[in-house]
Design a protein around this motif. Structure first.
Motif, short mmCIF file in Angstrom:
data_model
loop_
_atom_site.label_atom_id
_atom_site.label_comp_id
_atom_site.label_asym_id
_atom_site.label_seq_id
_atom_site.Cartn_x
_atom_site.Cartn_y
_atom_site.Cartn_z
N TYR A 47 -4.05 -40.55 7.48
CA TYR A 47 -4.43 -39.18 7.59
C TYR A 47 -3.49 -38.22 7.01
O TYR A 47 -3.67 -37.27 6.41
CB TYR A 47 -4.57 -38.81 8.85
CG TYR A 47 -5.95 -39.45 9.72
CD1 TYR A 47 -7.07 -38.75 9.82
CD2 TYR A 47 -6.03 -41.05 9.97
CE1 TYR A 47 -8.27 -39.52 10.50
CE2 TYR A 47 -7.20 -41.41 10.64
CZ TYR A 47 -8.16 -40.71 10.69
OH TYR A 47 -9.54 -40.94 11.34
N MET A 93 -7.52 -46.98 8.04
CA MET A 93 -6.96 -45.80 8.11
C MET A 93 -5.77 -45.90 9.22
O MET A 93 -5.87 -46.69 10.12
CB MET A 93 -7.82 -45.06 8.52
CG MET A 93 -8.78 -44.51 7.99
SD MET A 93 -8.37 -43.64 6.28
CE MET A 93 -7.45 -42.40 6.65
N ARG A 131 -9.77 -44.27 15.40
CA ARG A 131 -9.21 -43.38 14.15
C ARG A 131 -8.91 -44.41 12.87
O ARG A 131 -8.77 -43.88 11.97
CB ARG A 131 -8.19 -42.63 14.54
CG ARG A 131 -8.22 -41.39 15.18
CD ARG A 131 -7.16 -40.58 15.81
NE ARG A 131 -6.48 -40.17 14.56
CZ ARG A 131 -6.31 -38.98 14.07
NH1 ARG A 131 -7.49 -38.19 14.64
NH2 ARG A 131 -5.55 -38.51 13.06
N ASP A 180 -2.67 -43.40 10.97
CA ASP A 180 -2.43 -42.18 11.14
C ASP A 180 -1.52 -41.54 10.08
O ASP A 180 -1.60 -40.38 9.73
CB ASP A 180 -2.15 -41.80 12.65
CG ASP A 180 -3.45 -41.91 13.43
OD1 ASP A 180 -4.26 -41.22 13.35
OD2 ASP A 180 -3.39 -43.19 14.24
N GLN A 195 -17.94 -40.48 4.35
CA GLN A 195 -17.49 -40.63 5.50
C GLN A 195 -18.36 -41.09 6.56
O GLN A 195 -17.92 -40.88 7.85
CB GLN A 195 -16.55 -39.36 5.86
CG GLN A 195 -15.49 -39.03 5.01
CD GLN A 195 -14.41 -38.07 5.46
OE1 GLN A 195 -14.49 -36.82 5.33
NE2 GLN A 195 -13.43 -38.85 6.13
N GLY A 224 -12.84 -40.91 13.87
CA GLY A 224 -11.52 -39.63 13.68
C GLY A 224 -12.16 -38.86 12.44
O GLY A 224 -12.57 -39.38 11.62
N SER A 254 -12.92 -46.94 8.89
CA SER A 254 -12.84 -46.46 7.40
C SER A 254 -13.87 -46.61 6.83
O SER A 254 -14.65 -47.65 6.94
CB SER A 254 -11.62 -46.68 6.76
OG SER A 254 -11.38 -48.27 6.49
N PRO A 261 -11.39 -41.94 6.53
CA PRO A 261 -11.86 -41.94 7.79
C PRO A 261 -13.48 -42.14 7.99
O PRO A 261 -14.20 -41.29 7.33
CB PRO A 261 -11.52 -40.97 8.54
CG PRO A 261 -10.51 -40.24 7.57
CD PRO A 261 -10.81 -40.52 6.43
N LYS A 304 -9.91 -35.87 10.15
CA LYS A 304 -8.80 -35.38 9.78
C LYS A 304 -8.68 -33.70 10.24
O LYS A 304 -9.48 -33.02 10.14
CB LYS A 304 -8.00 -35.27 8.27
CG LYS A 304 -6.52 -34.56 8.02
CD LYS A 304 -6.23 -34.94 6.79
CE LYS A 304 -5.16 -34.25 6.53
NZ LYS A 304 -4.32 -34.62 5.38
#
Ligand SMILES: [Zn+2]
Length: 496
Positions: free
Chosen positions: A381, A327, A197, A329, A248, A279, A200, A207, A281
């Motif tokens: 995120y 990124m 995750r 979390d 993304q 990952g 990026s 993400p 969101k």
């Protein structure tokens, strides 16, 4: 019930050249395919962790579907069956393999969707599907590393990373993949993985939901016909998906890895495309990412069948923005930490790690401090603006079963800044399904500052008023008494 204050005691745990096929491709790369998806999605796969024994009945089910052939082609070191599933009668041989890393299951789910789609003789898109299957024969090995999947771990039963075993071929699973590639002399290969995750794209970072690569086949990253075709297919996937997840999609690092399968497949003459599911969101079980995977695969296959991918060039491939790793979390911005009597302004970067209990199909997510300092080059995120808020230790409560039986709502604990619970085994059992972290004994009083690797369990105060209680990365807002999980979803505080 006794409530204690703890100073930073933290438990350390982590997609014919005729008009009709052009139209067909447009349909398969467009929104029509998304309308069909819900009908063909394999419903028995709905979360990331599933075992080989849960997957085998789905393989057996495919045996009875029109046009599909299923062959058991080998087994893992521990004796779990490995299958080659195929459909189509075209001259272009496409080989897909998923989950060579046992804890990377997203594409395995999408492969079942893909075979459901191609064997579904419902009138929807039937001509388009036939056009593809006359040009292509699609082969897939879902779950190449079933022993790793059993443990939800990257490596094989030998603890060897299969993606570093393409030359030495010590794993039976590695030998199987090589022998299938050699016997099919696959024209095109899809090497299907999941990425963390943290991956990026762009700045500010977002993400990397999907990343793509046409792996290099030598150190100097030469481009021959084989690799160029892979680059063109990547560019067609990018063109297809960019409307669904703008900004993304990333281009994965192309450093040559002499021991990896993707790089060697390219060298052995199969135009190989890496798809990494990342990952997103609000999609902890990666079900939307799975759908994107399906969309990418159908679009790519339509593009290969129609030769449409050849309209893309090197420049299109290079226009895919590079992957980065920026990124987190959760980021807590500009919090104040104290150490030796002095205050320091820091950002706290929190990441989650999957914990896979043995003998269980569940996954538990552990949130830990991954970075401390100036994280202005990172994005979360979820983010909290904690300007002027002090980071302090969460409290813990010692409780027995009788006392626990009277508690129906944990909100009051969160309001008191409690993050840890201690007590006997019955209390430990009762704490499962709650956010609290069970500790077997009262922690030693310690003045140590928050350290990298510590649990993301602490409080944020401003002027001695509690603002947030964080428990394993989940966030209680003292102002509105709301509790949010790691994906920013509202959490219950009541006991079910
Ligand atoms: Zn992988």
């Amino acid at each position: 019930m006794k409530v204690y204050l703890v100073f930073f005691y933290c438990v350390s745990l982590c997609i014919s050249l005729s008009v009709s096929t052009v139209r067909a491709q447009a349909a398969l790369e467009g929104s029509l395919i998304l309308d069909v998806y819900d009908q063909i999605r394999e419903p028995l796969l709905h979360q990331r962790r599933f075992s080989h024994s849960e997957m085998v009945p789905l393989v057996e089910k495919l045996r009875h579907r029109p046009g599909i052939q299923v062959n058991k082609v080998g087994q893992s070191l521990e004796g779990r069956s490995i299958h080659l599933i195929s459909i189509g009668k075209g001259p272009v041989r496409v080989l897909c393999w998923s989950q060579m890393h046992g804890d990377e299951p997203t594409a395995t789910m999408a492969l079942f969707d893909l075979f459901n789609f191609f064997s579904d003789d419902d009138a929807i898109l039937i001509k388009e599907k036939q056009a593809i299957l006359e040009k292509i024969t699609l082969y897939a090995i879902p779950m190449l590393n079933p022993d790793g999947a059993e443990r939800f771990q990257r490596r094989t039963a030998l603890d060897i990373d299969m993606n570093r075993d393409a030359l030495r071929l010590q794993n039976p699973e590695s030998r199987l993949l090589k022998s299938i590639r050699d016997s099919l002399k696959a024209d095109i290969g899809f090497n299907l993985h999941d990425q963390g995750r943290g991956h990026s794209v762009g700045f500010p970072p977002r993400p990397a939901v999907i990343s793509l690569l046409a792996p290099a086949y030598n150190e100097v990253k030469d481009i021959n016909e084989v690799r160029l075709a892979a680059m063109q297919v990547c560019a067609s996937i990018y063109d297809n998906l960019k409307h669904h997840i703008p900004g993304q999609i990333g281009l994965y690092d192309d450093t040559f890895e002499p021991r990896a399968f993707g790089d060697n497949m390219q060298k052995w003459g199969t135009s190989t495309i890496l798809i990494e599911s990342g990952g997103m969101k609000g999609d902890p079980e990666k079900q939307f990412v799975r759908k994107l995977n399906f969309l990418a695969m159908v679009g790519a296959l339509a593009s290969v069948a129609s030769d449409n991918y050849k309209k893309f060039g090197l420049e299109d491939y290079k226009s895919i923005p590079p992957n980065d790793f920026a990124m987190m979390d959760l980021i807590i911005r500009e919090a104040v930490i104290s150490y030796m009597g002095n205050d320091f302004t820091v950002d706290l970067g929190i990441r989650i790690r999957d914990i896979a209990p043995p003998d269980s199909s569940s996954l538990y997510r552990k949130a830990y401090i991954a970075d401390i300092g100036d994280l202005s080059t990172f994005a979360g995120y979820v983010e909290i603006n904690a300007k002027g808020m002090h980071v302090k230790a969460a409290s813990y409560v010692e409780i027995n079963k009788e006392e626990l039986s009277f508690i129906r709502d944990f909100a009051s604990w969160l309001e008191q800044g409690i993050g840890f619970v201690t007590g006997d085994e019955s209390v430990q059992e009762s704490m499962k399904g709650t956010p609290f972290i069970f500790i077997s004994e009262a922690p030693p009083q310690s003045q140590d500052a928050l350290k990298i690797g510590d649990d993301a369990t602490f409080i944020l105060e401003k002027n001695d008023q509690l603002k947030y209680t964080l428990v394993n990365g989940a966030i209680f807002h003292s102002e509105n008494k709301q509790f949010y999980d790691l994906d920013g979803n509202l959490q219950e505080t009541r006991i079910k």
